[in-house]
Design an enzyme around this catalytic site. Structure first.
Site, PDB file in Angstrom:
ATOM      1  CB  SER A  58      -0.958   0.041   1.281  1.00  0.00           C
ATOM      2  OG  SER A  58      -0.289  -0.254   2.394  1.00  0.00           O
ATOM      3  CD  GLU A  98      -7.643  -5.098   1.203  1.00  0.00           C
ATOM      4  OE1 GLU A  98      -6.612  -5.931   1.296  1.00  0.00           O
ATOM      5  OE2 GLU A  98      -7.782  -4.010   0.994  1.00  0.00           O
TER       6      GLU A  98
END
Ligand code: KIV
Length: 268
Positions: free
Chosen positions: A46, A182
């Site tokens: 990320s 997720e």
């Protein structure tokens, strides 16, 4: 002080205490996270979005990951350190093993993480047989966001949910002990946590998992653009005059006392 191990995380799971995980990308933030008592640091790819300004994680390279992992590793005192394997760094057994070794030997990670199962299960097995501890990642896979049609909740249909349970089991069968889930319905995350013998770390997966992870920049309200529904700006909630460590402590307390994530951060 010795580092937290997967065995310690299993103990937390056994006594029903939630595990706290946050992303970290550099030494200074890592010190705040350590002070606040975070148990697992994830050097997530990320970083491509929140630090490098890309609109997905696919531009992140192995060199980027080794660089950021080594900065985090230098400042960590106690937390288990997991590093993401970036896009296209685990396409076959040999390449995956070479890159995973870099993250561990040069970066200082304890464990690496990659996204997906299916054809990747033999690669997972190869890493684990070669003493590379591996964390799985199922549900929304940011490296495959194009194929998934965008940042959408995964596993809503029964067939997709059943497949995710099978994928989790296949990873566990080759030795994976931790799986990040997720952006999936909370009932599915609960099912995987109960049916598969694995530590589950949720992000947008409800509270019936073994622990929670968030992107640090979301928690501090400094992520550029729109914040995902499943995240929370803990710094803003505390109000004026509070520090980064206060915000991270507030996250730790909220995960431990089950007040985060709430229904408003979860999917059905
Ligand atoms: O890259 C990352 O930060 C991650 C988390 C979202 C789990 O993989």
């Amino acid at each position: 002080m010795s580092f937290i191990t997967t065995k310690d995380l299993c103990e937390l799971k056994k006594r029903d205490e939630k595990i706290t995980v946050l992303t970290a990308y550099d030494a200074s933030f890592t010190r705040h996270l350590e002070q606040a008592g975070i148990e697992v640091l994830l050097v997530g790819d990320s970083l491509g979005m929140v630090m490098q300004g890309h609109d997905s994680t696919v531009a992140v390279t192995m060199d980027d990951m080794v660089y950021h992992t080594s900065m985090v590793s230098r400042a960590r005192e106690r937390a288990l350190l997991i590093a993401d394997m970036p896009y296209h760094s685990y396409q076959n057994k040999e390449q995956a093993l070479e890159n995973a070794k870099r993250l561990i030997k040069d970066g200082g990670a304890d464990m690496v993480k990659f996204e997906g199962a299916g054809d990747l299960v033999p690669i997972a097995e190869h890493l684990i047989k070669n003493d590379i501890p591996l964390c799985g990642h199922l549900g929304l896979l940011p490296q495959s966001v194009e194929e998934l049609g965008g940042y959408k909740v995964q596993g809503r249909e029964q067939s997709a949910a059943d497949k995710m349970v099978q994928d989790a089991q296949a990873l566990v069968d080759v030795g994976v002990e931790i799986i990040v889930l997720e952006c999936i319905p909370q009932a599915l995350a609960k099912r995987i946590t109960n049916e598969v013998n694995v530590i589950t770390i949720g992000i947008g997966a409800g509270k019936d998992v073994s622990g929670q992870v968030l992107v640090l920049y979301d928690l501090l309200g400094i992520t550029p653009g729109k914040r995902p529904k499943f995240s929370k700006d803990f710094l803003k909630e505390l109000g004026e005059g509070k520090t980064i460590t206060d915000a991270v402590k507030s996250y730790v307390n909220a995960v431990k006392d089950l007040s985060f994530p709430g229904e408003e951060h979860s999917f059905n």
